[in-house]
Design a protein around this motif. Structure first.
Motif, PDB file in Angstrom:
ATOM      1  N   LEU A   1      -9.488   5.654   8.545  1.00 17.00           N
ATOM      2  CA  LEU A   1     -10.714   6.155   9.175  1.00 17.00           C
ATOM      3  C   LEU A   1     -11.679   6.606   8.085  1.00 17.00           C
TER       4      LEU A   1
ATOM      5  N   THR B   1      -1.303  15.101   0.363  1.00 14.61           N
ATOM      6  CA  THR B   1      -2.470  14.249   0.566  1.00 14.61           C
ATOM      7  C   THR B   1      -2.384  13.522   1.897  1.00 14.61           C
ATOM      8  N   TYR B   2      -3.496  13.456   2.592  1.00 18.33           N
ATOM      9  CA  TYR B   2      -3.558  12.683   3.842  1.00 18.33           C
ATOM     10  C   TYR B   2      -4.412  11.450   3.587  1.00 18.33           C
ATOM     11  N   VAL B   3      -3.846  10.292   3.872  1.00 18.39           N
ATOM     12  CA  VAL B   3      -4.520   9.030   3.623  1.00 18.39           C
ATOM     13  C   VAL B   3      -4.781   8.365   4.973  1.00 18.39           C
ATOM     14  N   THR B   4      -6.017   7.999   5.239  1.00 23.43           N
ATOM     15  CA  THR B   4      -6.333   7.357   6.512  1.00 23.43           C
ATOM     16  C   THR B   4      -7.335   6.230   6.318  1.00 23.43           C
TER      17      THR B   4
ATOM     18  N   ASN C   1      -4.630  -5.278   6.425  1.00 26.35           N
ATOM     19  CA  ASN C   1      -4.188  -4.228   5.510  1.00 26.35           C
ATOM     20  C   ASN C   1      -4.839  -4.318   4.137  1.00 26.35           C
TER      21      ASN C   1
ATOM     22  N   LEU D   1      -9.726  13.849   4.912  1.00 27.12           N
ATOM     23  CA  LEU D   1      -9.594  14.105   6.346  1.00 27.12           C
ATOM     24  C   LEU D   1     -10.604  13.277   7.143  1.00 27.12           C
ATOM     25  N   PRO D   2     -10.200  12.799   8.333  1.00 26.73           N
ATOM     26  CA  PRO D   2     -11.059  11.919   9.120  1.00 26.73           C
ATOM     27  C   PRO D   2     -12.376  12.589   9.517  1.00 26.73           C
TER      28      PRO D   2
ATOM     29  N   VAL E   1       0.842  -1.196   0.000  1.00 26.94           N
ATOM     30  CA  VAL E   1       0.000   0.000   0.000  1.00 26.94           C
ATOM     31  C   VAL E   1       0.884   1.255   0.000  1.00 26.94           C
TER      32      VAL E   1
ATOM     33  N   TYR F   1      -7.506  -2.011   4.618  1.00 29.48           N
ATOM     34  CA  TYR F   1      -6.969  -0.641   4.522  1.00 29.48           C
ATOM     35  C   TYR F   1      -6.832  -0.228   3.053  1.00 29.48           C
TER      36      TYR F   1
ATOM     37  N   GLN G   1     -11.690  15.296   0.929  1.00 30.38           N
ATOM     38  CA  GLN G   1     -10.349  15.858   1.101  1.00 30.38           C
ATOM     39  C   GLN G   1      -9.402  14.816   1.716  1.00 30.38           C
TER      40      GLN G   1
END
Lengths: 286, 390
Positions: B239, B234-237, B99, B246-247, B75, B102, B244
């Motif tokens: 959650l 970029t933010y990858v989560t 995962n 974002l959690p 990933v 995920y 965007q």
């Protein structure tokens, strides 16, 4: 290098480096994670790192929320697995800088095996492992770092297990950079995190932080000041330790003998996985 | 990567190789440049072959400490823009579930080869089985869809590995390629396709117009991609997150919208994903519905049975998930009975029964222990079925 002007104030630092949409943080009053983030940002600023080329990776837990607060590429992964994802990122694109935020439960508990092998491979990354001696996010269960006798919601009569020395593990596995600090003194950790980020190969920086909510109060350390005081009394700078052991009186030596050593525990050079892989490809590529 | 280099690394156009190697060849042809894995029988040869091939073409092979880490590394690498694959067998596939989920949640392209062996637990490491079919569908927690392909030959192992990469890129989701210990270790003639015969698909990339929202989509329901390091921060989560990235894990509305979209992006494109092969579809009273190595025995038996006057047809499932229930339903309207031979104690028979919905008889023929069905036992089952229908 970043085209941004070097910020001079904490407010400017916040505006340049933090993801405003993620504020406020989830952290409790007196939590040390804000300090760790602050020190990391100062270190990045000191190095004038181009944030576009940094990926912040984390697992699960309070400390793992830090990756989302920095305005850079970030990956908030699964519990304990941050180093696996980070290894994939770094191996696939060695040009990126990888900084991992993890905790004692995330990094040394459930992720212990990944920690061990990522150090062994000497992946080029900086791991800021925040140790608060407890599982904070889930409400204060015992961690692999909880001291013997420590009280938690799952050790209501006191912890019977031996705690783990995470830096000792990293030293045994020959990580080229290993340091341990408390949040009490900001300047040495800032310098150390900068050294870690600049280091090629695996850098482990263990930050000892207070968790007044889930650990301190339950263990006779009411309020953040009591925990900071505990750190002051129970740690000794590595340089002081060596000096006293060589030149101090027997009483002075007796006093520091069992204290936790903080400082840069190792700073050496060792070829990273990425460098060694690149050489191999150079040799065998058609 | 240099296409000519890839072709040179693979060697002769016609080879006599095993299924595990064919998967590795397919991966390379598809443009795979990153492999993370952990040794496990009977899948180890996939990793071994990748460890030989990837350095030759400038890719990266990394042996991780376990299958959890392998899936994590996949990933991470995929978010730098790499095309990634891992291989494993049952016990390792169990470890990958965390995962894998995920990867689904974060819409990360990657290919997982499972060379199945008999379970549960350590079971029969060197023997083939198809016991992970339902684990593939529901192994990772939470609501989700998955794409899975099942080849029946060495050539098809190569061809479908390329398809697996294409689907994974097109829909930005993990794709499973399932063979078994028999196919994995069996050797057959393999013809490496020429460059002009290959159709390769790349993930939809962000075109640079306006602000990049990493999880916003158009009618395709597949978001566009910008790799780490491209300046989009970029933010990858894992959650629940908004467009965007974002959690927003406390929002029922955002969770509902996200998880339904992840399912719809696969379900709405079933016609592009589902593949199958039919024999005597318009001229049969009894159907065999099968997949994987079992289909090879069945194909032979269909001809034997027809020469004995039993009008048998056959539906070979190539895409297992999403399940081709319309196709199975169509068959159930034309036949009196369906025989389902499987190398497990009954897994794909459940969605088959659901699709048939009582329109005809569905008869099981299960075999475990690591040996494939014999033609005689399938023929006997067909004869018995024929008697019951008379």
């Amino acid at each position: 290098m970043s085209t941004l002007l070097k910020p001079k104030t904490a407010a400017e630092l916040r505006d340049v480096y933090l993801r405003q949409e993620m504020m406020p943080t989830i952290f409790c009053d007196g939590c040390g994670l804000g300090n760790v983030l602050n020190y990391t940002l100062w270190a990045l600023d000191e190095l004038q790192v181009d944030l576009d080329q940094v990926v912040f990776v984390s697992g699960i837990g309070c400390s793992s929320r830090l990756s989302g607060y920095v305005n850079a590429d970030g990956m908030h992964t699964t519990h304990g697995r941050a180093l696996s994802f980070a290894s994939g990122i770094k191996a696939a694109n060695p040009n990126l800088k990888v900084i991992v935020f993890t905790g004692d439960g995330d990094g040394a508990g459930i992720g212990g095996n990944h920690l061990l092998h990522t150090i062994r491979r000497n992946m080029d990354m900086t791991v800021i492992l925040v140790n608060n001696y407890i599982y904070g996010m889930t409400g204060g269960q015992s961690a692999p770092t909880t001291p013997i006798g420590g009280l938690s919601t799952t050790t209501p009569y006191g912890n019977v297990e031996y705690p783990m020395d995470i830096c000792a593990l990293a030293l045994a596995l020959e990580a080229p950079y290993v340091a341990r600090w408390t949040v009490n003194q900001p300047y040495p950790p800032i310098k150390s995190i900068a050294q870690g980020i600049a280091k090629r190969g695996f850098a482990l920086i263990e930050m000892l932080v207070p968790c007044p909510t889930a650990y301190g109060g339950r263990n006779g350390l009411k309020g953040v000041e009591a925990i900071w005081q505990w750190y002051r009394e129970n740690t000794v700078l590595l340089d002081d330790f060596e000096h006293i052991m060589e030149f101090g009186t027997l009483e002075e030596q007796e006093e520091i003998k069992h204290k936790l050593k903080v400082g840069v525990l190792r700073d050496t050079e060792r070829e990273s996985f990425e460098e060694r892989w690149a050489k191999l490809v150079e040799q065998v590529k058609l | 990567m240099d296409r000519a280099l890839i072709r040179r690394a693979l060697g002769d156009k016609v080879q006599f190789i095993q299924g595990d190697d064919a998967c590795a060849y397919g991966a390379l042809l598809a443009g795979c440049n990153f492999f993370a894995g952990y040794p496990i029988t009977p899948a180890t040869e996939v990793a071994e072959q990748m460890s030989i091939l990837l350095p030759l073409v400038g890719g990266c092979y990394i042996q991780m400490e376990d299958e959890i880490a392998s899936m994590g590394a996949l990933v991470g690498a995929s978010w730098t823009g790499a095309k990634t694959m891992t291989s494993t067998s049952g016990p390792g596939f169990s470890l990958m579930q965390e995962n894998l989920g995920y990867a689904i949640m974060t819409e990360t392209p990657c290919v997982v080869v499972n060379v199945q062996r008999s379970g549960p637990s350590t079971g029969q490491p060197t023997m083939g089985a198809y016991g992970d079919m339902m684990q593939a569908r529901w192994g990772t927690h939470g609501d989700h869809e998955i794409i899975m392909l099942c080849p029946a030959s060495i050539q098809e192992s190569l061809d479908l590995t390329i398809v697996a990469f294409n689907l994974s890129e097109q829909f930005r989701t993990p794709v499973l390629l399932f063979i078994d210990g028999e196919l994995g270790h069996m050797r057959e003639r393999l013809v490496i396709p020429d460059e002009d015969e290959l159709e390769l698909v790349e993930r939809p990339m962000f075109n640079g117009q306006g602000k990049y929202l990493p999880f916003a989509t158009d009618a395709s329901l597949v978001p566009t991609f910008a790799p780490f390091g491209s300046g989009h921060r970029t933010y990858v989560t894992g959650l629940t997150h908004n467009e965007q990235g974002l959690p927003r894990s406390s929002s029922a509305e955002i969770h509902d919208k996200l998880v339904r979209r992840l399912a719809d992006k696969i379900n709405n494109h079933r016609d592009q994903i589902i593949r199958y092969e039919e024999f005597y579809a318009d001229d049969c009273d009894i159907a065999i519905i099968t997949y994987g190595i079992t289909a090879r025995t069945c194909r032979d038996v269909v001809e034997q049975a027809r020469s004995k006057g039993i009008k048998v047809g056959m539906l070979r499932l190539i895409t297992i998930w999403p399940f081709p229930d319309d196709t199975v339903a169509r068959w159930s309207e034309c036949v009196q009975a369906i025989l389902v031979p499987e190398m497990n104690l009954g897994q794909m028979i459940h969605p088959i029964r659901e699709a048939v919905a009582g329109r005809c008889k569905v008869a099981p023929l299960f075999r475990i222990g690591g040996e494939i069905h014999t033609p005689v036992e399938i023929l006997t089952a067909l004869e018995e079925l024929q008697c019951q229908l008379c």
